[in-house]
Design a protein around this motif. Sequence first.
Motif, mmCIF file in Angstrom:
data_model
loop_
_atom_site.group_PDB
_atom_site.id
_atom_site.type_symbol
_atom_site.label_atom_id
_atom_site.label_comp_id
_atom_site.label_asym_id
_atom_site.label_seq_id
_atom_site.Cartn_x
_atom_site.Cartn_y
_atom_site.Cartn_z
ATOM 1 N N ASP A 1 -22.960 -78.439 -2.768
ATOM 2 C CA ASP A 1 -22.506 -77.059 -2.637
ATOM 3 C C ASP A 1 -23.082 -76.193 -3.759
ATOM 4 O OD1 ASP A 1 -21.280 -74.718 -2.055
ATOM 5 O OD2 ASP A 1 -19.227 -75.449 -2.193
ATOM 6 N N HIS A 2 -24.167 -75.489 -3.422
ATOM 7 C CA HIS A 2 -24.790 -74.562 -4.369
ATOM 8 C C HIS A 2 -24.453 -73.118 -4.045
ATOM 9 C CE1 HIS A 2 -27.276 -77.698 -6.206
ATOM 10 N NE2 HIS A 2 -27.552 -78.133 -4.985
ATOM 11 N N GLY A 3 -23.514 -72.890 -3.134
ATOM 12 C CA GLY A 3 -23.183 -71.538 -2.717
ATOM 13 C C GLY A 3 -23.532 -71.313 -1.260
ATOM 14 N N ALA A 4 -23.372 -70.073 -0.817
ATOM 15 C CA ALA A 4 -23.657 -69.725 0.572
ATOM 16 C C ALA A 4 -25.128 -69.955 0.892
ATOM 17 C CB ALA A 4 -23.281 -68.278 0.841
ATOM 18 N N ALA A 5 -25.376 -70.472 2.094
ATOM 19 C CA ALA A 5 -26.751 -70.797 2.495
ATOM 20 C C ALA A 5 -26.984 -70.385 3.939
ATOM 21 C CB ALA A 5 -27.016 -72.290 2.327
ATOM 22 N N SER A 6 -28.246 -70.097 4.242
ATOM 23 C CA SER A 6 -28.681 -69.827 5.613
ATOM 24 C C SER A 6 -29.586 -70.959 6.067
ATOM 25 C CB SER A 6 -29.446 -68.497 5.693
ATOM 26 O OG SER A 6 -28.645 -67.414 5.300
ATOM 27 N N LEU A 7 -29.708 -71.118 7.377
ATOM 28 C CA LEU A 7 -30.599 -72.129 7.930
ATOM 29 C C LEU A 7 -31.915 -71.472 8.307
ATOM 30 C CD1 LEU A 7 -31.006 -75.072 8.890
ATOM 31 C CD2 LEU A 7 -30.135 -74.342 11.123
ATOM 32 N N LEU A 8 -33.003 -71.998 7.783
ATOM 33 C CA LEU A 8 -34.337 -71.453 8.037
ATOM 34 C C LEU A 8 -35.172 -72.475 8.779
ATOM 35 C CD1 LEU A 8 -36.407 -69.129 7.476
ATOM 36 C CD2 LEU A 8 -37.070 -70.410 5.426
ATOM 37 N N LEU A 9 -35.810 -72.026 9.880
ATOM 38 C CA LEU A 9 -36.703 -72.865 10.679
ATOM 39 C C LEU A 9 -38.078 -72.189 10.710
ATOM 40 C CD1 LEU A 9 -34.271 -73.402 13.698
ATOM 41 C CD2 LEU A 9 -34.624 -74.978 11.782
ATOM 42 N N PRO A 10 -38.894 -72.372 9.684
ATOM 43 C CA PRO A 10 -40.148 -71.622 9.596
ATOM 44 C C PRO A 10 -41.161 -71.956 10.680
ATOM 45 C CG PRO A 10 -40.061 -73.308 7.905
ATOM 46 C CD PRO A 10 -38.698 -73.256 8.528
ATOM 47 N N ALA A 11 -41.003 -73.108 11.359
ATOM 48 C CA ALA A 11 -41.905 -73.468 12.460
ATOM 49 C C ALA A 11 -41.103 -73.838 13.703
ATOM 50 C CB ALA A 11 -42.818 -74.610 12.048
ATOM 51 N N GLY A 12 -39.924 -73.254 13.846
ATOM 52 C CA GLY A 12 -39.112 -73.536 15.017
ATOM 53 C C GLY A 12 -38.410 -74.885 14.931
ATOM 54 N N HIS A 13 -37.793 -75.279 16.036
ATOM 55 C CA HIS A 13 -36.978 -76.494 16.023
ATOM 56 C C HIS A 13 -37.801 -77.774 15.937
ATOM 57 C CE1 HIS A 13 -38.160 -76.387 20.256
ATOM 58 N NE2 HIS A 13 -37.755 -77.635 20.374
ATOM 59 N N GLN A 14 -39.134 -77.665 16.131
ATOM 60 C CA GLN A 14 -39.992 -78.847 16.041
ATOM 61 C C GLN A 14 -40.540 -79.084 14.636
ATOM 62 O OE1 GLN A 14 -42.758 -77.827 19.259
ATOM 63 N NE2 GLN A 14 -41.847 -79.462 20.484
ATOM 64 N N GLY A 15 -40.213 -78.213 13.711
ATOM 65 C CA GLY A 15 -40.706 -78.357 12.347
ATOM 66 C C GLY A 15 -39.573 -78.604 11.370
ATOM 67 N N ALA A 16 -39.892 -78.572 10.106
ATOM 68 C CA ALA A 16 -38.905 -78.804 9.059
ATOM 69 C C ALA A 16 -37.868 -77.689 9.048
ATOM 70 C CB ALA A 16 -39.596 -78.890 7.698
ATOM 71 N N ALA A 17 -36.640 -78.056 8.662
ATOM 72 C CA ALA A 17 -35.534 -77.113 8.554
ATOM 73 C C ALA A 17 -35.018 -77.116 7.121
ATOM 74 C CB ALA A 17 -34.415 -77.489 9.525
ATOM 75 N N PHE A 18 -34.524 -75.961 6.673
ATOM 76 C CA PHE A 18 -34.071 -75.833 5.294
ATOM 77 C C PHE A 18 -32.774 -75.033 5.229
ATOM 78 C CE2 PHE A 18 -38.697 -75.889 5.445
ATOM 79 C CZ PHE A 18 -39.011 -76.920 4.570
ATOM 80 N N LEU A 19 -31.862 -75.476 4.387
ATOM 81 C CA LEU A 19 -30.785 -74.605 3.948
ATOM 82 C C LEU A 19 -31.300 -73.857 2.726
ATOM 83 C CD1 LEU A 19 -27.405 -76.589 4.187
ATOM 84 C CD2 LEU A 19 -28.297 -74.814 5.718
ATOM 85 N N ILE A 20 -31.316 -72.535 2.802
ATOM 86 C CA ILE A 20 -31.864 -71.736 1.708
ATOM 87 C C ILE A 20 -30.740 -70.971 1.023
ATOM 88 C CG2 ILE A 20 -34.170 -71.576 2.690
ATOM 89 C CD1 ILE A 20 -33.439 -68.767 3.692
ATOM 90 N N PHE A 21 -30.852 -70.874 -0.309
ATOM 91 C CA PHE A 21 -29.826 -70.268 -1.132
ATOM 92 C C PHE A 21 -30.316 -68.927 -1.692
ATOM 93 C CE2 PHE A 21 -29.139 -74.793 -0.917
ATOM 94 C CZ PHE A 21 -27.779 -74.898 -0.679
ATOM 95 N N GLU A 22 -29.515 -68.328 -2.561
ATOM 96 C CA GLU A 22 -29.851 -66.997 -3.063
ATOM 97 C C GLU A 22 -31.150 -66.982 -3.861
ATOM 98 O OE1 GLU A 22 -26.518 -65.424 -5.148
ATOM 99 O OE2 GLU A 22 -25.286 -65.181 -3.347
ATOM 100 N N ASN A 23 -31.516 -68.116 -4.458
ATOM 101 C CA ASN A 23 -32.775 -68.150 -5.204
ATOM 102 C C ASN A 23 -33.992 -67.982 -4.298
ATOM 103 O OD1 ASN A 23 -31.679 -68.316 -7.723
ATOM 104 N ND2 ASN A 23 -32.022 -70.504 -8.004
ATOM 105 N N PHE A 24 -33.834 -68.281 -3.016
ATOM 106 C CA PHE A 24 -34.906 -68.016 -2.061
ATOM 107 C C PHE A 24 -35.228 -66.522 -2.074
ATOM 108 C CE2 PHE A 24 -36.860 -67.185 2.012
ATOM 109 C CZ PHE A 24 -37.576 -68.331 2.317
ATOM 110 N N ALA A 25 -34.185 -65.694 -2.061
ATOM 111 C CA ALA A 25 -34.381 -64.241 -2.071
ATOM 112 C C ALA A 25 -34.977 -63.766 -3.382
ATOM 113 C CB ALA A 25 -33.052 -63.532 -1.798
ATOM 114 N N ALA A 26 -34.686 -64.447 -4.488
ATOM 115 C CA ALA A 26 -35.273 -64.055 -5.769
ATOM 116 C C ALA A 26 -36.787 -64.251 -5.756
ATOM 117 C CB ALA A 26 -34.632 -64.856 -6.908
ATOM 118 N N ILE A 27 -37.243 -65.380 -5.223
ATOM 119 C CA ILE A 27 -38.692 -65.587 -5.099
ATOM 120 C C ILE A 27 -39.268 -64.604 -4.087
ATOM 121 C CG2 ILE A 27 -40.517 -67.250 -4.570
ATOM 122 C CD1 ILE A 27 -38.563 -69.484 -5.255
#
Length: 457
Positions: A336-362
């Motif tokens: 639990d690093h805080g609120a996260a969103s699910l990101l599918l940068p290549a759709g459901h056939q690719g890697a999936a990520f829970l991204i946190f607020e530091n994603f927005a900082a970058i």
Amino acid sequence: MRNLFLSLILALSGGGLPALAEAPTTSLRPVLRSVPVVDVAVKPAEIPEITDVVLASAATLTVSKRPLLRPLRQQIEEGDFHRISAVRFDGWVKRFKRRALRNGISQATLDAAFKGVRYNSDVIERDRNQNEFTKTIWDYLGSAASDTRIANGKAALRENRRVLEAIERKYGVEKEVVVAVWGLESAYGAFKGDIPVIEALATLAFDGRRGKFFEAQLVAALEILQEGHTTARNMKGSWAGAMGHTQFIPTSFQSFAVDFTGDGRRDIWGDDPSDALASTAAYLQRSGWTKGQPWGVEVRVPRNFDYRLADRKVTKDPSTWARFGVVGMDGKPVRDHGAASLLLPAGHQGAAFLIFENFAAIEAYNTADAYVIGVGHLSDRITGGGAFQSGWPYGDRALTFDERKELQRRLNRGGHGDLKVDGLIGPITINAVRDYQIAQGFVPDGYASFNLLKGMR
């Protein structure tokens, strides 16, 4: 004949062609005025600064349009287009200098900065064609976190550990993240750019496609010179004016760059990268970086998952995501690093990520998802983390710029949105893709793929 042609153009335009940078258009390509006859071999995109004037002026003549337009193509092929632009550029520079003087730039700064500056047609060519270069995210990440870049990053970390640890203590940004930005932006200082920044920005401001933006960057660059942070000779960078070890544009330099060495200058160009690395950390800190929080974590998604939840606006704690079946690659709930969103940068056939607020900082540094994942993943690999475990849809390819616009037009015609046809795949287009996928009974992951476009055709 060539001199006569140039004289005719200048005469028809009242002694000089209008400076587009002072009245920028909203279109990426020029709009030709209506004339009875147009030689289709002369493409507006190839002659963005004189086509309008030539055609409009030709319409007032009693001679045929074709005899004027065909020599125009020949003259362009012989290079007169760039000579015309150079003449207009010199006039624009004179007018810009007057504006700069009124805004506090000294004559001495202007004289030094513009010494030897010329119209750079290569910069315009790069700007015109930048949308055509496309990579899949897996190709991009293969380069961003290559074995060589990882090894060089670890070496850069060792060589600069003392200053990087001091930067981390002051700004609260992990040294591996700062090094990763350095690695992606200039290959750890190996490729900082060799184009004179004043020349590049002046050319782009004069060109007019994004004239106001680049003129603001040009003024900021002159202010940087006037403050003595570097010299015009040393102020080199990319074709778009990004500078130094971590590729700051001039206005970002003004907002975030720091003098970490204490010598009175914010030197992001020199052999010593200390100021540039500290400036990057300061940028990330002010963009909301939280030390100890990951940018994102690779996760598994169950087969029966509701992919409509893969939306940046949908945030949940990792424990809640686990109840939906979204867990780490080890099968356990993500920490639990805080609120996260699910990101599918290549759709459901690719890697999936829970991204946190530091994603927005970058993301504040560069808005492209691929870039953010690249920085995050490279920093993880430099720290000692492993490669991504999921596969990618290798049979697919990236959409070209024109294909992205085609996709948006087809979505509009199908009633799946009212999209601006700009070739940019953002949240609105992703939602329209998802709406189309639901209507067709596809997995609604919102992924704008080439295979999807082929099916729409």
